[in-house]
Design a protein around this motif. Structure first.
Motif, PDB file in Angstrom:
ATOM      1  N   GLN A  96       0.838  -1.199   0.000  1.00  0.00           N
ATOM      2  CA  GLN A  96       0.000   0.000   0.000  1.00  0.00           C
ATOM      3  C   GLN A  96       0.877   1.254   0.000  1.00  0.00           C
ATOM      4  N   TYR A  97       0.396   2.246  -0.707  1.00  0.00           N
ATOM      5  CA  TYR A  97       1.234   3.402  -1.026  1.00  0.00           C
ATOM      6  C   TYR A  97       0.576   4.712  -0.571  1.00  0.00           C
ATOM      7  N   HIS A  98       1.424   5.668  -0.214  1.00  0.00           N
ATOM      8  CA  HIS A  98       0.915   7.009   0.104  1.00  0.00           C
ATOM      9  C   HIS A  98       0.569   7.751  -1.187  1.00  0.00           C
ATOM     10  N   LEU A  99       1.248   7.371  -2.257  1.00  0.00           N
ATOM     11  CA  LEU A  99       1.068   8.069  -3.533  1.00  0.00           C
ATOM     12  C   LEU A  99       1.265   7.083  -4.685  1.00  0.00           C
ATOM     13  N   ILE A 100       0.310   7.100  -5.627  1.00  0.00           N
ATOM     14  CA  ILE A 100       0.473   6.339  -6.869  1.00  0.00           C
ATOM     15  C   ILE A 100       0.501   7.350  -8.013  1.00  0.00           C
ATOM     16  N   VAL A 101       1.497   7.217  -8.893  1.00  0.00           N
ATOM     17  CA  VAL A 101       1.602   8.110 -10.058  1.00  0.00           C
ATOM     18  C   VAL A 101       1.620   7.257 -11.319  1.00  0.00           C
ATOM     19  N   SER A 102       1.051   7.795 -12.398  1.00  0.00           N
ATOM     20  CA  SER A 102       1.092   7.045 -13.650  1.00  0.00           C
ATOM     21  C   SER A 102       0.905   7.960 -14.852  1.00  0.00           C
ATOM     22  N   ASN A 103       1.707   7.685 -15.878  1.00  0.00           N
ATOM     23  CA  ASN A 103       1.490   8.270 -17.203  1.00  0.00           C
ATOM     24  C   ASN A 103       1.264   7.076 -18.131  1.00  0.00           C
ATOM     25  N   PRO A 104       0.029   6.552 -18.146  1.00  0.00           N
ATOM     26  CA  PRO A 104      -0.224   5.326 -18.919  1.00  0.00           C
ATOM     27  C   PRO A 104      -0.429   5.661 -20.402  1.00  0.00           C
ATOM     28  N   PRO A 105      -0.484   4.648 -21.271  1.00  0.00           N
ATOM     29  CA  PRO A 105      -0.881   4.920 -22.660  1.00  0.00           C
ATOM     30  C   PRO A 105      -2.298   5.507 -22.642  1.00  0.00           C
ATOM     31  N   TYR A 106      -2.550   6.545 -23.482  1.00  0.00           N
ATOM     32  CA  TYR A 106      -3.914   7.115 -23.467  1.00  0.00           C
ATOM     33  C   TYR A 106      -4.371   7.625 -24.835  1.00  0.00           C
ATOM     34  N   ILE A 107      -3.766   7.125 -25.909  1.00  0.00           N
ATOM     35  CA  ILE A 107      -4.169   7.579 -27.249  1.00  0.00           C
ATOM     36  C   ILE A 107      -5.185   6.608 -27.845  1.00  0.00           C
ATOM     37  N   GLU A 108      -6.187   7.168 -28.537  1.00  0.00           N
ATOM     38  CA  GLU A 108      -7.207   6.336 -29.193  1.00  0.00           C
ATOM     39  C   GLU A 108      -6.568   5.537 -30.325  1.00  0.00           C
ATOM     40  N   ILE A 109      -7.031   4.302 -30.508  1.00  0.00           N
ATOM     41  CA  ILE A 109      -6.386   3.412 -31.485  1.00  0.00           C
ATOM     42  C   ILE A 109      -6.432   3.976 -32.906  1.00  0.00           C
ATOM     43  N   ASN A 110      -7.472   4.750 -33.225  1.00  0.00           N
ATOM     44  CA  ASN A 110      -7.588   5.295 -34.590  1.00  0.00           C
ATOM     45  C   ASN A 110      -7.149   6.755 -34.697  1.00  0.00           C
ATOM     46  N   ASP A 111      -6.427   7.242 -33.711  1.00  0.00           N
ATOM     47  CA  ASP A 111      -5.983   8.638 -33.750  1.00  0.00           C
ATOM     48  C   ASP A 111      -5.023   8.845 -34.934  1.00  0.00           C
TER      49      ASP A 111
ATOM     50  N   VAL B 234      -0.976   3.522 -27.139  1.00  0.00           N
ATOM     51  CA  VAL B 234      -2.372   3.258 -27.509  1.00  0.00           C
ATOM     52  C   VAL B 234      -3.124   2.525 -26.402  1.00  0.00           C
ATOM     53  N   SER B 235      -4.383   2.946 -26.195  1.00  0.00           N
ATOM     54  CA  SER B 235      -5.175   2.323 -25.136  1.00  0.00           C
ATOM     55  C   SER B 235      -6.645   2.204 -25.547  1.00  0.00           C
ATOM     56  N   GLY B 236      -6.894   1.358 -26.520  1.00  0.00           N
ATOM     57  CA  GLY B 236      -8.281   1.042 -26.897  1.00  0.00           C
ATOM     58  C   GLY B 236      -8.948   2.119 -27.732  1.00  0.00           C
ATOM     59  N   GLN B 237     -10.243   1.920 -27.970  1.00  0.00           N
ATOM     60  CA  GLN B 237     -11.020   2.787 -28.877  1.00  0.00           C
ATOM     61  C   GLN B 237     -11.032   4.245 -28.421  1.00  0.00           C
ATOM     62  N   ASP B 238     -11.239   4.471 -27.118  1.00  0.00           N
ATOM     63  CA  ASP B 238     -11.353   5.849 -26.629  1.00  0.00           C
ATOM     64  C   ASP B 238     -10.111   6.313 -25.865  1.00  0.00           C
ATOM     65  N   GLY B 239      -9.048   5.500 -25.868  1.00  0.00           N
ATOM     66  CA  GLY B 239      -7.808   5.877 -25.177  1.00  0.00           C
ATOM     67  C   GLY B 239      -7.889   5.734 -23.667  1.00  0.00           C
ATOM     68  N   LEU B 240      -8.994   5.195 -23.161  1.00  0.00           N
ATOM     69  CA  LEU B 240      -9.191   5.185 -21.700  1.00  0.00           C
ATOM     70  C   LEU B 240      -9.032   3.801 -21.062  1.00  0.00           C
ATOM     71  N   ASP B 241      -8.763   2.762 -21.866  1.00  0.00           N
ATOM     72  CA  ASP B 241      -8.717   1.396 -21.302  1.00  0.00           C
ATOM     73  C   ASP B 241      -7.772   1.302 -20.102  1.00  0.00           C
ATOM     74  N   ASP B 242      -6.546   1.822 -20.259  1.00  0.00           N
ATOM     75  CA  ASP B 242      -5.559   1.686 -19.174  1.00  0.00           C
ATOM     76  C   ASP B 242      -5.855   2.634 -18.015  1.00  0.00           C
ATOM     77  N   LEU B 243      -6.336   3.845 -18.323  1.00  0.00           N
ATOM     78  CA  LEU B 243      -6.702   4.769 -17.237  1.00  0.00           C
ATOM     79  C   LEU B 243      -7.808   4.156 -16.382  1.00  0.00           C
ATOM     80  N   LYS B 244      -8.744   3.428 -17.016  1.00  0.00           N
ATOM     81  CA  LYS B 244      -9.830   2.787 -16.249  1.00  0.00           C
ATOM     82  C   LYS B 244      -9.259   1.774 -15.263  1.00  0.00           C
TER      83      LYS B 244
END
Ligand SMILES: C[S@@+](CC[C@H](N)C(=O)[O-])C[C@H]1O[C@@H](n2cnc3c(N)ncnc32)[C@H](O)[C@@H]1O
Length: 287
Positions: free
Chosen positions: A184-199, A216-226
């Motif tokens: 368990q962490y006091h802070l979690i940071v992330s810069n995940p992939p977030y571009i739409e596959i068809n961008d 790339v992260s799925g159709q809307d770029g949000l798969d990994d952020l989710k």
């Protein structure tokens, strides 16, 4: 023929890059610095220095790669991030200046002196190493799904001589070491992939040379952020923070994901271009 050209003459090659790079002169300077193993101040100090044929050929080979669109960072194998000089490779993203905003916000949080911090999708190690260099008492854990990126981050960790960072291969949280409080962490940071596959931008500029696993992260770029936002509450200490980078048009969707996951004090920060770029939230202490 024995060919000699001066620093000034070679820097004029930058004219050929004007149509494809916003930083044509800087790109050319960096390639020339790499060829001569000098810094940019040296170029300005010795504009009349004459290069020999072999050096000119080496520079022209590098320059032709840049003309074909390859990022300077990949050609010279290095990129500055925060105060660090990092090795980069085609296995992961070239660290971006925008990501320094996430580092700045993380450093401004009210965290304990010996905070435990997790960096998800560490790539070159940029975020974790920048935080570790500023807070030597923080304990950083950094993970990436790509073994080549894990190896690269480890090389950078050793080069920066930072002993407060441990790097592992993990598909997001699945192989994060420890159990109970140790996971368990006091802070979690992330810069995940977030571009739409068809961008369409994926077939333009520097990103053509970066791996889709980092972009790339799925159709809307949000798969990994989710995944990152949805699962973080299980890995945060009471009142711990999650901080993520996202696309400039994803602010509303990301804030909604934070709300659904139970975060409070949700806020989005704009980057230096005024674009929504980093969102953070606090996970409330359970009653
Ligand atoms: C946008 S890059 C960010 C790299 C680095 N943190 C930075 O800011 O420069 C995303 C990183 O997430 C990694 N990644 C992608 N999918 C992942 C997953 N399922 N689990 C862990 N890391 C992942 C990629 O390999 C890549 O290194």
């Amino acid at each position: 023929m024995y060919l000699i050209k001066s620093v000034t003459e070679l820097l004029q090659y930058s004219d050929q890059l004007q149509s494809m790079s916003d930083t044509a002169l800087l790109d050319t300077e960096l390639l020339l610095c790499f060829t001569l193993d000098v810094d940019r101040t040296w170029l300005k100090t010795w504009p009349d220095h004459q290069l020999e044929t072999a050096q000119i050929k080496q520079f022209e080979t590098l320059f032709s790669r840049r003309l074909k669109g390859e990022p300077v960072a990949f050609i010279i194998g290095r990129q500055g991030f925060w105060t660090l000089d990092l090795k980069v490779s085609a296995d992961t993203l070239i660290p971006r200046p925008e990501t320094e905003l996430l580092v700045e916000i993380a450093l401004g949080l009210d965290a304990p002196k010996a905070a435990r911090v997790l960096d998800l999708g560490t790539g070159t190690g940029a975020i974790a190493l920048a935080l570790a260099s500023e807070r030597i008492d923080w304990q950083l854990t950094a993970v990436d799904s790509q073994m080549a990126a894990v190896n690269l981050a480890e090389i950078n960790r050793q080069h920066c001589q930072l002993d407060n960072v441990s790097i592992y291969q993990s598909d997001w949280f699945s192989q994060v070491p420890g159990s109970g409080a140790a996971a368990q962490y006091h802070l979690i940071v992330s810069n995940p992939p977030y571009i739409e596959i068809n961008d369409p931008h994926l077939s333009e500029g520097d990103v053509r040379f970066e791996p889709t696993t980092a972009l790339v992260s799925g159709q809307d770029g949000l798969d990994d952020l989710k995944i990152v936002i949805g699962q973080s509450p299980m890995y945060l200490r009471p009142n711990g923070h999650l901080l993520v980078e996202h696309g400039y048009q994803q602010g509303t969707a990301v804030r909604s994901l934070f709300t659904t996951a139970g975060f409070t004090a949700i806020a989005t920060h704009a980057d230096y271009n005024g674009l929504e770029r980093v969102t953070l939230g606090r996970f409330p202490e359970t009653a």
